[in-house]
Design a protein around this motif. Structure first.
Motif, PDB file in Angstrom:
ATOM      1  N   UNK A   1       1.197  28.840 -85.690  1.00  7.97           N
ATOM      2  CA  UNK A   1       1.315  27.610 -84.894  1.00  7.97           C
ATOM      3  C   UNK A   1       0.470  26.457 -85.443  1.00  7.97           C
ATOM      4  N   UNK A   2       0.976  25.264 -85.298  1.00  5.11           N
ATOM      5  CA  UNK A   2       0.245  24.016 -85.637  1.00  5.11           C
ATOM      6  C   UNK A   2      -0.115  23.877 -87.119  1.00  5.11           C
ATOM      7  N   UNK A   3       0.553  24.610 -87.998  1.00  2.00           N
ATOM      8  CA  UNK A   3       0.171  24.509 -89.405  1.00  2.00           C
ATOM      9  C   UNK A   3       1.025  23.510 -90.166  1.00  2.00           C
ATOM     10  N   UNK A   4       2.303  23.460 -89.825  1.00  2.00           N
ATOM     11  CA  UNK A   4       3.235  22.610 -90.587  1.00  2.00           C
ATOM     12  C   UNK A   4       4.429  22.263 -89.694  1.00  2.00           C
ATOM     13  N   UNK A   5       5.609  22.134 -90.263  1.00  2.79           N
ATOM     14  CA  UNK A   5       6.799  21.806 -89.475  1.00  2.79           C
ATOM     15  C   UNK A   5       7.414  23.049 -88.819  1.00  2.79           C
ATOM     16  N   UNK A   6       6.698  24.165 -88.862  1.00  2.00           N
ATOM     17  CA  UNK A   6       7.178  25.396 -88.226  1.00  2.00           C
ATOM     18  C   UNK A   6       6.791  25.437 -86.765  1.00  2.00           C
ATOM     19  N   UNK A   7       6.366  26.615 -86.315  1.00  2.00           N
ATOM     20  CA  UNK A   7       6.031  26.795 -84.904  1.00  2.00           C
ATOM     21  C   UNK A   7       4.984  25.785 -84.412  1.00  2.00           C
ATOM     22  N   UNK A   8       5.212  25.286 -83.190  1.00  2.00           N
ATOM     23  CA  UNK A   8       4.298  24.276 -82.649  1.00  2.00           C
ATOM     24  C   UNK A   8       3.314  24.822 -81.636  1.00  2.00           C
TER      25      UNK A   8
ATOM     26  N   UNK B   1       1.702  24.352 -98.284  1.00  2.00           N
ATOM     27  CA  UNK B   1       0.448  23.811 -98.825  1.00  2.00           C
ATOM     28  C   UNK B   1       0.783  22.701 -99.823  1.00  2.00           C
ATOM     29  N   UNK B   2       0.234  21.520 -99.567  1.00  2.00           N
ATOM     30  CA  UNK B   2       0.427  20.372-100.453  1.00  2.00           C
ATOM     31  C   UNK B   2      -0.935  19.976-101.013  1.00  2.00           C
ATOM     32  N   UNK B   3      -1.092  20.125-102.306  1.00  2.32           N
ATOM     33  CA  UNK B   3      -2.400  19.870-102.935  1.00  2.32           C
ATOM     34  C   UNK B   3      -2.828  18.409-102.799  1.00  2.32           C
TER      35      UNK B   3
ATOM     36  N   UNK C   1      -9.698  24.854 -99.627  1.00  3.92           N
ATOM     37  CA  UNK C   1     -10.680  25.319 -98.628  1.00  3.92           C
ATOM     38  C   UNK C   1     -10.324  24.839 -97.228  1.00  3.92           C
ATOM     39  N   UNK C   2      -9.946  23.584 -97.116  1.00  4.58           N
ATOM     40  CA  UNK C   2      -9.580  23.037 -95.796  1.00  4.58           C
ATOM     41  C   UNK C   2      -8.364  23.773 -95.231  1.00  4.58           C
ATOM     42  N   UNK C   3      -7.397  23.984 -96.118  1.00  2.70           N
ATOM     43  CA  UNK C   3      -6.179  24.676 -95.703  1.00  2.70           C
ATOM     44  C   UNK C   3      -6.497  26.090 -95.212  1.00  2.70           C
ATOM     45  N   UNK C   4      -7.318  26.809 -95.982  1.00  2.92           N
ATOM     46  CA  UNK C   4      -7.649  28.195 -95.624  1.00  2.92           C
ATOM     47  C   UNK C   4      -8.396  28.271 -94.292  1.00  2.92           C
ATOM     48  N   UNK C   5      -9.257  27.287 -94.074  1.00  4.38           N
ATOM     49  CA  UNK C   5     -10.023  27.238 -92.835  1.00  4.38           C
ATOM     50  C   UNK C   5      -9.082  27.034 -91.629  1.00  4.38           C
ATOM     51  N   UNK C   6      -8.166  26.090 -91.799  1.00  2.00           N
ATOM     52  CA  UNK C   6      -7.187  25.781 -90.763  1.00  2.00           C
ATOM     53  C   UNK C   6      -6.289  26.997 -90.496  1.00  2.00           C
ATOM     54  N   UNK C   7      -5.862  27.634 -91.593  1.00  6.86           N
ATOM     55  CA  UNK C   7      -4.965  28.784 -91.471  1.00  6.86           C
ATOM     56  C   UNK C   7      -5.650  29.946 -90.747  1.00  6.86           C
ATOM     57  N   UNK C   8      -6.913  30.174 -91.100  1.00  3.03           N
ATOM     58  CA  UNK C   8      -7.646  31.279 -90.482  1.00  3.03           C
ATOM     59  C   UNK C   8      -7.826  31.048 -88.982  1.00  3.03           C
TER      60      UNK C   8
ATOM     61  N   UNK D   1      -5.570  31.150-106.989  1.00  2.00           N
ATOM     62  CA  UNK D   1      -5.432  32.562-106.574  1.00  2.00           C
ATOM     63  C   UNK D   1      -5.733  32.748-105.087  1.00  2.00           C
ATOM     64  N   UNK D   2      -6.526  31.827-104.534  1.00  2.00           N
ATOM     65  CA  UNK D   2      -6.874  31.945-103.107  1.00  2.00           C
ATOM     66  C   UNK D   2      -5.658  31.792-102.199  1.00  2.00           C
ATOM     67  N   UNK D   3      -4.572  31.253-102.774  1.00  2.00           N
ATOM     68  CA  UNK D   3      -3.364  31.045-101.966  1.00  2.00           C
ATOM     69  C   UNK D   3      -2.344  32.164-102.135  1.00  2.00           C
TER      70      UNK D   3
END
Ligand code: FE2
Length: 228
Positions: free
Chosen positions: A10-17, A43-45, A51-58, A94-96
């Motif tokens: 949820x809340x990551x992209x245009x997917x689940x809200x 993920x858009x570089x 790091x920001x993306x991973x934090x949000x995803x977690x 590799x983190x992705x």
């Protein structure tokens, strides 16, 4: 069964809200026979650091884990990484990779790929030890040369097909032809939401079962399992 491409976080992209929508998507996947769903938010570089993306995803994953019913499919974390010029030189890519694997789901542009782009795809595995998975390769068929898929497949690039490749009347014949040619994909629903882009992975497998020799479904499942 593994669903290799979903936008269920949820809340990551245009997917689940919402978390509730994510849980309903997981329930649908469960009823279609999915045991493991790979969460692959975009993920858009150019938009944020890894790091920001991973934090949000977690953070959203933690909420979902807490709320999801026990019978729901296991969710493992990944990303759908948008290609950009120079990606093969990007540090920490590799983190992705999909959790527990060396697979990186790569989204390519919707135009004919240059030789440079194709060499970057193969460079990623040579330089970074990444196995590239081309996201929804079925969407690029019209723009690329016919021989490209065989070339990539033989060079250990993994092809991911969306369920729609098999479920749509207009592409079904081609999707089955690829299977008969020996090109085995990882199948993903690429589900985004309940209304417009719900998961149809169960139907895709039913069609494959009906239209191919016995053993093809097992071959696809075995190929998928070999990566996890
Ligand atoms: Fe996607």
């Amino acid at each position: 069964m593994i669903d290799w491409h979903t936008h269920i976080l949820p809340h990551m992209d245009d997917g689940s809200h919402t978390t509730a929508e994510s849980i309903m998507l997981l329930q649908m996947l469960c009823s279609q026979g999915v045991k493991t769903a790979v969460a692959t938010p975009h993920y858009y570089a150019n938009a944020e650091s890894i790091e920001e993306f991973l934090k949000r995803r977690q953070a959203v994953f933690n909420v979902l884990q807490e709320d999801k019913p026990e019978y729901a499919p296991k969710v493992i974390l990944g990303a759908e990484v948008k290609y950009f010029h120079g990606i093969s030189k990007m540090p920490n890519l590799q983190k992705l990779m999909i959790e527990g694997t060396d697979l990186l789901l790569l989204e390519m542009p919707m135009r004919r790929w240059t030789q440079y782009m194709i060499s970057e795809i193969t460079q990623l595995s040579a330089v970074k030890g990444i196995t590239v998975v081309l996201a929804h390769y079925n969407r690029y068929l019209k723009q690329q040369s016919k021989d490209l898929w065989d070339y990539l497949y033989k060079n250990d690039i993994v092809l991911q097909a969306n369920a729609e490749f098999f479920t749509d009347f207009s592409t079904r014949r081609k999707a089955i032809a690829f299977l008969k040619q020996g090109i085995i994909p990882l199948i993903g629903s690429d589900c985004h939401n309940l209304k417009h882009r719900p998961p149809k992975i169960g139907t895709a497998y039913e069609i494959i079962k009906k239209r191919t020799n016995t053993g093809t479904v097992e071959q696809i499942l075995k190929y998928a399992d070999s990566f996890l």
